[in-house]
Enzyme design. Structure first.
Site, short mmCIF file in Angstrom:
data_model
loop_
_atom_site.label_atom_id
_atom_site.label_comp_id
_atom_site.label_asym_id
_atom_site.label_seq_id
_atom_site.Cartn_x
_atom_site.Cartn_y
_atom_site.Cartn_z
CG ASP A 61 -2.09 -0.81 1.08
OD1 ASP A 61 -3.03 -0.82 0.24
OD2 ASP A 61 -2.22 -1.62 2.15
NE ARG A 72 -6.31 5.76 2.11
CZ ARG A 72 -7.03 4.68 2.32
NH1 ARG A 72 -7.69 4.47 3.45
NH2 ARG A 72 -6.58 3.65 1.77
CG HIS A 75 -10.81 0.86 -0.99
ND1 HIS A 75 -10.53 2.29 -0.87
CD2 HIS A 75 -10.18 0.22 -0.55
CE1 HIS A 75 -9.44 2.64 -0.33
NE2 HIS A 75 -9.20 1.25 0.16
CG HIS A 92 -9.14 -0.13 8.19
ND1 HIS A 92 -9.52 0.94 7.38
CD2 HIS A 92 -7.93 -0.86 7.83
CE1 HIS A 92 -8.64 0.76 6.65
NE2 HIS A 92 -7.74 -0.13 6.65
CG ASP A 104 -9.32 -3.13 1.72
OD1 ASP A 104 -8.33 -3.19 1.89
OD2 ASP A 104 -10.19 -2.11 2.00
#
Length: 601
Positions: free
Chosen positions: A145, A214, A245, A257, A330
């Protein structure tokens, strides 16, 4: 079978001619090439031949990407050996490859994989030696990443770019292509063939806790253009790009997460907002697309996250958008994909949904055994298994991994972190600094005025800015206030501000930090000019709209701090424009998308 180098082709689609005119930056073959007749495609022929000779165990192994602990493949520290033992049941990365025969390995700084570029190259070569000794001998695709900005697993001396939103503030497809090409070339030199970047999410929610800078911003067209440009850049250097994503993580208030986000966009909103960057990436020939652990009821009312949703991965991504490349999940250790099913079932359901690569399972043995059992029982047909393994094998061949799995460790220093590469990163940062307002005409700060730099201080950012300003002829003192200033730190900063002509206060995510807000309020109360600089999310200014002068860098990387110091002292004019709109506390718009003052006095 040894493959000849595959011809590179220019990507079709959304990029401007200027972007594609960058010398040597042409798109490498991507997902679209899967349409080539198998008889005339050397990668497809090799994949077919290899697939015939593989056992079921070999094939199942190819689906998985695992993390490993340690700086070397064959020998690691006692602590790393213990960590490997706990995760994969053997002490070294080489033994993990021998045991699971994984298709890929992912590097992390916290796993002690990324100490420096030369070490990374040695680790990569050791992993490939271990892969060569497995029954199939198929090379491992090493991934990372390395989005740049706030998500960068490999630190200096690798070139550090300020990240996606900084690129977007500069509005340059040329810079986006060049940044991807530099990053891709450096990763390939270290033996890393796949980067899980660029982020294709359209950040339309200012409160998004996981995407933010991001993303390329809130405009789908800008995000699509720059996503495609980055794909071209990465893949021109032989690096596999991964748009993520899918189908879009930009409008969520939950971090996948730690929880399971729900995206409430309608199908029309998804088409207008979320899907354009993925369409653009596909047109640009992107090798891989990563799934999101998000529930999208408009596409699948089952309540399953997209990673486990056949209507989303097969129905939308494969059939509707026509993606022929590799679909990677992911990380499967994230809470968003572990809410409803066990760790042995999640990878099976992802495979049935349409995923090819199963990234970072939390319990590799359970995940591997679960998929193997599903294939042996017929729940997952061997034909379905072969579809995914074929895509993975073809990608490895097309990216040159089969022909040349090892890297020249002596070449790393000549490729990674060079002056030319650093100059590209500086160019990106210089174009990104955004001046939102300067109502008090403070800028530029001229020699003879005393300046205090205070505020958010992570990684020496306060001292770094002060030193750069001083080097440009303006006396600047540094007084860090931590990341969440105490009252004593607030009082000390306010006292110091009273003895200086101008105070520069650095902030980072201040909209969610009452202590940073208290610091800025105290500095304003001194009556001395205050310049607020957001080092991360641009939304900080909404917490203190009365600050007269406000700048954005979107990043605290060294190149961003250098650009900031030059804007503050007048040797660089601010050029950036907001890639998002900034809402006010009352729900109105404080600054429109595209805002930015293009010069100081």
């Amino acid at each position: 079978m040894r493959l000849a180098p595959h011809p590179r082709r220019r990507a079709a689609g959304v990029l401007t001619a200027t972007a594609l005119a960058v010398p040597l930056l042409v798109a490498a073959p991507g997902a679209a090439e899967a349409k080539a007749p198998r008889g005339g495609d050397p990668a497809a022929r090799w994949a077919t031949e290899t697939l015939r000779s593989m056992s079921i165990e070999d094939k199942v192994g190819q689906l998985f990407v695992l993390h490993v602990y340690g700086e070397q493949a064959e020998a690691v520290s006692a602590a790393d050996a213990a960590a490997n033992q706990a995760y994969v049941g053997v002490p070294t990365p080489a033994e993990a490859v021998a045991k699971f025969r994984p298709g890929g390995v992912i590097y992390f700084a916290w796993a002690n994989n990324t100490k420096n570029p030369q070490q990374i190259a040695r680790l990569s070569n050791g992993i490939q030696r271990a892969a060569a000794a497995t029954p199939s001998g198929v090379p491992v695709m090493v991934s990372v990443d390395q989005e740049h900005g706030i998500v960068a697993r490999i630190d200096k001396p690798a070139t550090q770019f300020p990240g996606a939103m900084a690129l977007a503030a500069g509005r340059s497809t040329v810079n986006a292509v060049a940044a991807g090409a530099v990053a891709g070339a450096e990763l390939r030199a270290m033996g890393v063939q796949q980067d899980y970047a660029p982020v294709a999410d359209v950040n339309v929610n200012p409160a998004n806790p996981v995407i933010g800078v991001r993303s390329f911003g809130s405009d789908p067209t800008l995000a699509a253009t720059l996503t495609a440009a980055q794909v071209v850049g990465y893949q021109s250097a032989g690096e596999s790009a991964t748009a993520k994503h899918f189908p879009g993580h930009g409008d969520t208030a939950t971090d996948s997460h730690t929880g399971l986000p729900v995206i409430t966009h309608t199908r029309a909103e998804l088409d207008r907002i979320d899907l354009p960057p993925f369409r653009a990436a596909i047109r640009a020939g992107v090798d891989s697309i990563m799934t999101a652990h998000i529930v999208v009821p408009a596409l699948d009312p089952s309540g399953d996250p997209a990673t486990l949703s056949r209507p989303i991965l097969t129905g939308v991504l494969r059939e509707r958008l026509g993606f022929k490349g590799v679909v990677v999940t992911d990380s499967l250790d994230m809470a968003g994909v572990r809410q409803k099913y066990g760790d042995d079932r999640v990878p099976v359901l992802a495979l049935k949904a349409g995923a090819d690569v199963l990234l970072n399972p939390p319990v590799p043995q359970a995940a591997y055994d679960g998929v193997l059992a599903a294939v042996r029982s017929g729940e997952v047909s061997e034909q379905r298994l072969d579809q995914s393994v074929r895509r993975i094998l073809e990608l490895k061949a097309r990216r040159g991994l089969v022909a040349a799995p090892y890297v020249d460790e002596g070449r790393v220093a000549r490729v990674v972190g060079t002056r030319l590469n650093e100059a590209v990163a500086q160019r990106v940062a210089d174009a990104s600094v955004t001046l939102l307002k300067d109502a008090a005409d403070v800028l530029p700060v001229r020699p003879g005025r005393s300046l205090l730099v205070t505020g958010y201080d992570s990684g020496g950012s306060v001292a770094g800015v002060a030193a750069r300003i001083t080097a440009r002829g303006v006396a600047a003192d540094a007084l860090g206030a931590g990341t969440s200033p105490t009252q004593a730190q607030v009082d000390a900063a306010a006292a110091a501000a009273r003895t200086h002509d101008v105070t520069v206060v650095l902030t980072s995510n201040a909209s969610t930090s009452p202590r940073q807000q208290a610091l800025v309020t105290a500095l304003q109360a001194t009556g001395k000019p205050v310049v607020q600089v957001a080092l991360r999310n641009p939304y900080d200014i909404a917490a203190f709209p009365a600050v007269p002068t406000a700048l954005l860098t979107y990043s605290s990387k060294d190149v961003s701090l250098d650009a900031l110091a030059r804007v503050l002292t007048g040797s660089l004019q601010p050029k950036g424009r907001l890639p998002v709109a900034i809402p006010a506390a009352n729900g109105s718009t404080l600054f429109d998308y595209g805002s930015g003052i293009r010069s100081t006095r």
